[in-house]
Motif scaffolding. Structure first.
Motif, PDB file in Angstrom:
ATOM      1  N   ASN A 143       0.778  -1.247   0.000  1.00  0.00           N
ATOM      2  CA  ASN A 143       0.000   0.000   0.000  1.00  0.00           C
ATOM      3  C   ASN A 143       0.810   1.299   0.000  1.00  0.00           C
ATOM      4  O   ASN A 143       0.280   2.343  -0.380  1.00  0.00           O
ATOM      5  CB  ASN A 143      -0.940   0.010   1.218  1.00  0.00           C
ATOM      6  N   LYS A 144       2.050   1.267   0.415  1.00  0.00           N
ATOM      7  CA  LYS A 144       2.832   2.511   0.494  1.00  0.00           C
ATOM      8  C   LYS A 144       3.797   2.640  -0.678  1.00  0.00           C
ATOM      9  O   LYS A 144       4.341   1.645  -1.160  1.00  0.00           O
ATOM     10  CB  LYS A 144       3.609   2.572   1.816  1.00  0.00           C
ATOM     11  N   GLU A 145       4.001   3.864  -1.126  1.00  0.00           N
ATOM     12  CA  GLU A 145       4.966   4.127  -2.189  1.00  0.00           C
ATOM     13  C   GLU A 145       6.353   4.342  -1.579  1.00  0.00           C
ATOM     14  O   GLU A 145       6.472   4.968  -0.513  1.00  0.00           O
ATOM     15  CB  GLU A 145       4.563   5.364  -2.999  1.00  0.00           C
ATOM     16  N   PRO A 146       7.399   3.854  -2.225  1.00  0.00           N
ATOM     17  CA  PRO A 146       8.754   4.041  -1.673  1.00  0.00           C
ATOM     18  C   PRO A 146       9.208   5.497  -1.814  1.00  0.00           C
ATOM     19  O   PRO A 146       8.783   6.206  -2.734  1.00  0.00           O
ATOM     20  CB  PRO A 146       9.611   3.121  -2.536  1.00  0.00           C
ATOM     21  N   ILE A 147      10.036   5.926  -0.898  1.00  0.00           N
ATOM     22  CA  ILE A 147      10.644   7.259  -1.026  1.00  0.00           C
ATOM     23  C   ILE A 147      11.600   7.220  -2.211  1.00  0.00           C
ATOM     24  O   ILE A 147      12.427   6.303  -2.308  1.00  0.00           O
ATOM     25  CB  ILE A 147      11.425   7.619   0.262  1.00  0.00           C
ATOM     26  N   PRO A 148      11.503   8.159  -3.155  1.00  0.00           N
ATOM     27  CA  PRO A 148      12.418   8.154  -4.301  1.00  0.00           C
ATOM     28  C   PRO A 148      13.876   8.164  -3.847  1.00  0.00           C
ATOM     29  O   PRO A 148      14.226   8.885  -2.905  1.00  0.00           O
ATOM     30  CB  PRO A 148      12.066   9.442  -5.053  1.00  0.00           C
ATOM     31  N   PRO A 149      14.726   7.338  -4.454  1.00  0.00           N
ATOM     32  CA  PRO A 149      16.144   7.273  -4.054  1.00  0.00           C
ATOM     33  C   PRO A 149      16.835   8.633  -4.035  1.00  0.00           C
ATOM     34  O   PRO A 149      17.705   8.877  -3.193  1.00  0.00           O
ATOM     35  CB  PRO A 149      16.765   6.354  -5.103  1.00  0.00           C
ATOM     36  N   THR A 150      16.444   9.552  -4.951  1.00  0.00           N
ATOM     37  CA  THR A 150      17.076  10.874  -5.000  1.00  0.00           C
ATOM     38  C   THR A 150      16.794  11.688  -3.739  1.00  0.00           C
ATOM     39  O   THR A 150      17.576  12.571  -3.384  1.00  0.00           O
ATOM     40  CB  THR A 150      16.574  11.676  -6.218  1.00  0.00           C
ATOM     41  N   GLU A 151      15.687  11.413  -3.056  1.00  0.00           N
ATOM     42  CA  GLU A 151      15.363  12.128  -1.818  1.00  0.00           C
ATOM     43  C   GLU A 151      16.168  11.596  -0.643  1.00  0.00           C
ATOM     44  O   GLU A 151      16.306  12.274   0.381  1.00  0.00           O
ATOM     45  CB  GLU A 151      13.862  12.038  -1.534  1.00  0.00           C
ATOM     46  N   ILE A 152      16.672  10.383  -0.774  1.00  0.00           N
ATOM     47  CA  ILE A 152      17.515   9.800   0.285  1.00  0.00           C
ATOM     48  C   ILE A 152      18.970  10.212   0.084  1.00  0.00           C
ATOM     49  O   ILE A 152      19.685  10.534   1.041  1.00  0.00           O
ATOM     50  CB  ILE A 152      17.387   8.259   0.281  1.00  0.00           C
ATOM     51  N   ASP A 153      19.397  10.213  -1.158  1.00  0.00           N
ATOM     52  CA  ASP A 153      20.781  10.579  -1.499  1.00  0.00           C
ATOM     53  C   ASP A 153      20.752  11.454  -2.753  1.00  0.00           C
ATOM     54  O   ASP A 153      20.448  10.975  -3.842  1.00  0.00           O
ATOM     55  CB  ASP A 153      21.611   9.312  -1.734  1.00  0.00           C
ATOM     56  N   ARG A 154      21.061  12.729  -2.589  1.00  0.00           N
ATOM     57  CA  ARG A 154      20.984  13.663  -3.713  1.00  0.00           C
ATOM     58  C   ARG A 154      22.019  13.377  -4.797  1.00  0.00           C
ATOM     59  O   ARG A 154      21.920  13.894  -5.918  1.00  0.00           O
ATOM     60  CB  ARG A 154      21.176  15.099  -3.203  1.00  0.00           C
ATOM     61  N   ASN A 155      23.008  12.544  -4.484  1.00  0.00           N
ATOM     62  CA  ASN A 155      24.018  12.192  -5.484  1.00  0.00           C
ATOM     63  C   ASN A 155      23.508  11.168  -6.507  1.00  0.00           C
ATOM     64  O   ASN A 155      24.150  10.923  -7.522  1.00  0.00           O
ATOM     65  CB  ASN A 155      25.272  11.632  -4.799  1.00  0.00           C
ATOM     66  N   ILE A 156      22.362  10.549  -6.209  1.00  0.00           N
ATOM     67  CA  ILE A 156      21.796   9.559  -7.126  1.00  0.00           C
ATOM     68  C   ILE A 156      21.086  10.304  -8.260  1.00  0.00           C
ATOM     69  O   ILE A 156      20.228  11.153  -8.032  1.00  0.00           O
ATOM     70  CB  ILE A 156      20.798   8.626  -6.397  1.00  0.00           C
ATOM     71  N   ASP A 157      21.462   9.969  -9.485  1.00  0.00           N
ATOM     72  CA  ASP A 157      20.880  10.601 -10.670  1.00  0.00           C
ATOM     73  C   ASP A 157      19.371  10.338 -10.718  1.00  0.00           C
ATOM     74  O   ASP A 157      18.918   9.225 -10.437  1.00  0.00           O
ATOM     75  CB  ASP A 157      21.556  10.035 -11.921  1.00  0.00           C
ATOM     76  N   ASN A 158      18.601  11.346 -11.111  1.00  0.00           N
ATOM     77  CA  ASN A 158      17.149  11.203 -11.180  1.00  0.00           C
ATOM     78  C   ASN A 158      16.727  10.113 -12.173  1.00  0.00           C
ATOM     79  O   ASN A 158      15.724   9.430 -11.974  1.00  0.00           O
ATOM     80  CB  ASN A 158      16.511  12.541 -11.585  1.00  0.00           C
ATOM     81  N   LYS A 159      17.495   9.933 -13.257  1.00  0.00           N
ATOM     82  CA  LYS A 159      17.148   8.902 -14.242  1.00  0.00           C
ATOM     83  C   LYS A 159      17.271   7.500 -13.631  1.00  0.00           C
ATOM     84  O   LYS A 159      16.464   6.615 -13.908  1.00  0.00           O
ATOM     85  CB  LYS A 159      18.048   9.024 -15.474  1.00  0.00           C
ATOM     86  N   ILE A 160      18.311   7.317 -12.786  1.00  0.00           N
ATOM     87  CA  ILE A 160      18.448   6.035 -12.088  1.00  0.00           C
ATOM     88  C   ILE A 160      17.264   5.837 -11.147  1.00  0.00           C
ATOM     89  O   ILE A 160      16.688   4.749 -11.060  1.00  0.00           O
ATOM     90  CB  ILE A 160      19.771   5.966 -11.285  1.00  0.00           C
ATOM     91  N   SER A 161      16.914   6.906 -10.451  1.00  0.00           N
ATOM     92  CA  SER A 161      15.793   6.849  -9.525  1.00  0.00           C
ATOM     93  C   SER A 161      14.511   6.420 -10.238  1.00  0.00           C
ATOM     94  O   SER A 161      13.737   5.593  -9.738  1.00  0.00           O
ATOM     95  CB  SER A 161      15.584   8.220  -8.863  1.00  0.00           C
ATOM     96  N   GLN A 162      14.291   6.945 -11.443  1.00  0.00           N
ATOM     97  CA  GLN A 162      13.093   6.604 -12.214  1.00  0.00           C
ATOM     98  C   GLN A 162      13.103   5.127 -12.633  1.00  0.00           C
ATOM     99  O   GLN A 162      12.064   4.463 -12.641  1.00  0.00           O
ATOM    100  CB  GLN A 162      12.986   7.500 -13.455  1.00  0.00           C
ATOM    101  N   ILE A 163      14.285   4.616 -12.984  1.00  0.00           N
ATOM    102  CA  ILE A 163      14.402   3.196 -13.341  1.00  0.00           C
ATOM    103  C   ILE A 163      14.026   2.321 -12.150  1.00  0.00           C
ATOM    104  O   ILE A 163      13.269   1.351 -12.277  1.00  0.00           O
ATOM    105  CB  ILE A 163      15.837   2.876 -13.820  1.00  0.00           C
ATOM    106  N   VAL A 164      14.543   2.669 -10.970  1.00  0.00           N
ATOM    107  CA  VAL A 164      14.249   1.913  -9.746  1.00  0.00           C
ATOM    108  C   VAL A 164      12.753   1.932  -9.444  1.00  0.00           C
ATOM    109  O   VAL A 164      12.138   0.901  -9.171  1.00  0.00           O
ATOM    110  CB  VAL A 164      15.037   2.467  -8.549  1.00  0.00           C
TER     111      VAL A 164
END
Length: 522
Positions: free
Chosen positions: A221-242
């Protein structure tokens, strides 16, 4: 006292099924096949062993997987009067142990691991196997070359079967929402791999909780926190793939490992010819798995036309024809490929097609050529065993032929007179004949997707033939009447399985005549 085939060297750990050990192979014949060192999985108890043997047929499919990114399954064998699984021994460490030291990895390290896992899943999904229980503990990283291998295929399935069928096996943190409803699929493996990628990028799991109920609720039921919000060094495109890999709805998720891999490769700008060819072939096998036979053939032909100098185009199209039991077409494709680029795998697969057509001597010659050109160790031991088997069979066949060519035999000729397999002929000299979609049936109908894997049984008792349905999905019919119980099968009867209409004929002929008919039908 019987000598043991293995000597345990090291306890590698355990799980719900049993314990895994590093073991020395003591049997000289097995050493030739598997090498000096293997891993063996020993069931915890007799109940687990019984379940393992009940599911043994599923492990035979693991032998069909050819990927350096899957821990190779060898066979079942006995150790101290108990059946165990024998597997490739991997010198390295699990991703789980690596994370205990480093907590998280760089983006490049993370994507490299997941890329290789995708390659392994593509090979496994291609033969109809999905893992069900992917997590960092069964992702192994080799010390020597950093090759990543997925282990424990089939263990989760064993834990789900028989006495444990009411329980959910696997780690809840990595399980897809649909698995909790008993609807696991190939896409569920994508979810588990997405959770793993999230974890190694961010150092934390996307879903957690204080107990099982809370974890399951969060996963569903819950959506994961986007990886970019946990670590700003993670590229947004990678975050979208995850995040795409972690979509709750399987239809919105990556449907296949090849789709997942394609996005990762394009992000990393890996667009060389080999990558694009492999992705195109993987997409074709996804179509095949969905039952789209014509689309698969068209895709593979198009791929071969785009990459005419690469052996894998010929290998894939030839394998497709082999799976459809169109061995003559497969032979033509492999021979065409060999003319362009003499490749050991082309010779090996040509040998398999020739053998299926009964051309055993030519098959042996082709397999010998494949071994001479050099095969990888994981493929070579299978080819060598196959060669020994064929050579032995050829010798026995030639000897038996001289004795029985003038003996009279009872044979059955079954012809597909209508439907997807129209024109196919099957001549069989057996008292028990199976009909179904799987290739291991006596009458295999792979192009008719309405036929069950095991559909109909024909048997001969006291000189009379009988027919019965084996609880198939769509039934077996004679003259529009569905067969509900075992009944007689007179000579000349038309019967229907799925969309295929078959005609049954019985003959008493001399064996040398039978051989000539078999050769003519090939």
């Amino acid at each position: 006292m019987k000598e043991e085939k293995f000597k345990l060297l090291e306890n590698l750990g355990g799980g719900g099924f049993g314990r895994t050990y590093k073991a020395q192979v003591l049997d000289n014949n097995l050493k030739k096949e598997w090498g000096d060192i293997v891993s063996i999985k020993v069931p915890h108890n007799k109940l687990k062993e019984k379940t393992l043997l009940k599911e043994a047929f599923k492990y035979e499919k693991l032998k069909d997987i050819e990927s350096k990114n899957i821990v190779q399954y060898f066979d079942f064998d006995l150790y101290k009067e108990q059946y165990v699984l024998v597997l490739e021994y991997v010198v390295g460490q699990s991703l789980d142990k690596l994370l205990k030291r480093k907590k998280k990895l760089t983006a490049n390290e993370s994507l490299d691991i997941i890329e290789q896992c995708c390659e392994g899943l593509i090979a496994a999904h291609k033969v109809g196997i999905f893992h069900r229980d992917i997590d960092p503990s069964n992702i192994l990283i080799c010390d020597k070359n950093n090759i990543v291998k997925i282990s424990d295929f089939g263990i989760a399935e064993i834990l789900r079967s028989s006495e444990e069928s009411h329980e959910i096996s696997g780690k809840l943190d990595y399980m897809a929402p649909e698995v909790f409803e008993g609807k696991g699929s190939f896409s569920s493996d994508i979810w588990s791999l997405g959770v793993t990628l999230y974890q190694i990028l961010t150092g934390r799991l996307p879903f957690s909780g204080k107990d099982q109920d809370e974890i399951m609720n969060n996963v569903c039921n819950k959506e994961p926190i986007p990886p970019t919000e946990i670590d700003r060094n993670i590229d947004n495109k990678i975050s979208q793939i995850v995040l795409k890999a972690l979509k709750k709805d399987p239809e919105e998720r990556y449907r296949t490992a090849s789709e997942f891999l394609k996005d990762i490769k394009f992000y990393r700008n890996k667009k060389d010819v080999g990558d694009l060819l492999n992705l195109s072939i993987a997409e074709a096998w996804d179509l095949f798995r969905d039952g789209k036979i014509r689309e698969t053939e068209e895709k593979l032909k198009k791929t071969l036309a785009e990459y005419p100098n690469n052996p894998y185009g010929y290998l894939s199209l030839g394998e497709f024809y082999n799976r459809c039991e169109q061995y003559a077409l497969a032979i033509d494709v492999f021979n065409e490929g060999i003319k362009v680029i003499p490749n050991q795998l082309l010779y090996r697969d040509l040998a398999i097609s020739l053998y299926q057509k009964g051309r055993v001597k030519e098959a042996i010659e082709s397999l010998q050529e494949a071994i001479a050109l050099g095969l990888e160790d994981t493929v070579k031991w299978r080819a060598t065993n196959l060669l020994r088997l064929w050579e032995s069979k050829l010798g026995k066949t030639e000897k038996v032929k001289k004795i029985i060519t003038q003996q009279k035999v009872d044979v059955v000729l079954i012809v597909a007179v209508d439907g997807p397999m129209k024109g196919h002929k099957f001549i069989i000299k057996k008292k028990l004949i199976t009909v179904g979609r799987d290739e291991n049936n006596d009458i295999s109908l792979p192009l008719d997707l309405t036929v069950s894997r095991k559909h109909t049984l024909i048997s001969c008792e006291d000189g009379k033939y009988w027919i019965e349905d084996t609880n198939s999905s769509n039934g077996t019919f004679i003259e529009e009447f569905r067969i509900n119980k075992k009944g007689p099968l007179p000579n000349g009867t038309l019967f229907k399985v799925g969309e295929t209409i078959l005609k049954f004929r019985r003959y008493g002929i001399f064996y040398d005549t039978y051989l000539k008919i078999v050769e003519k039908l090939k």
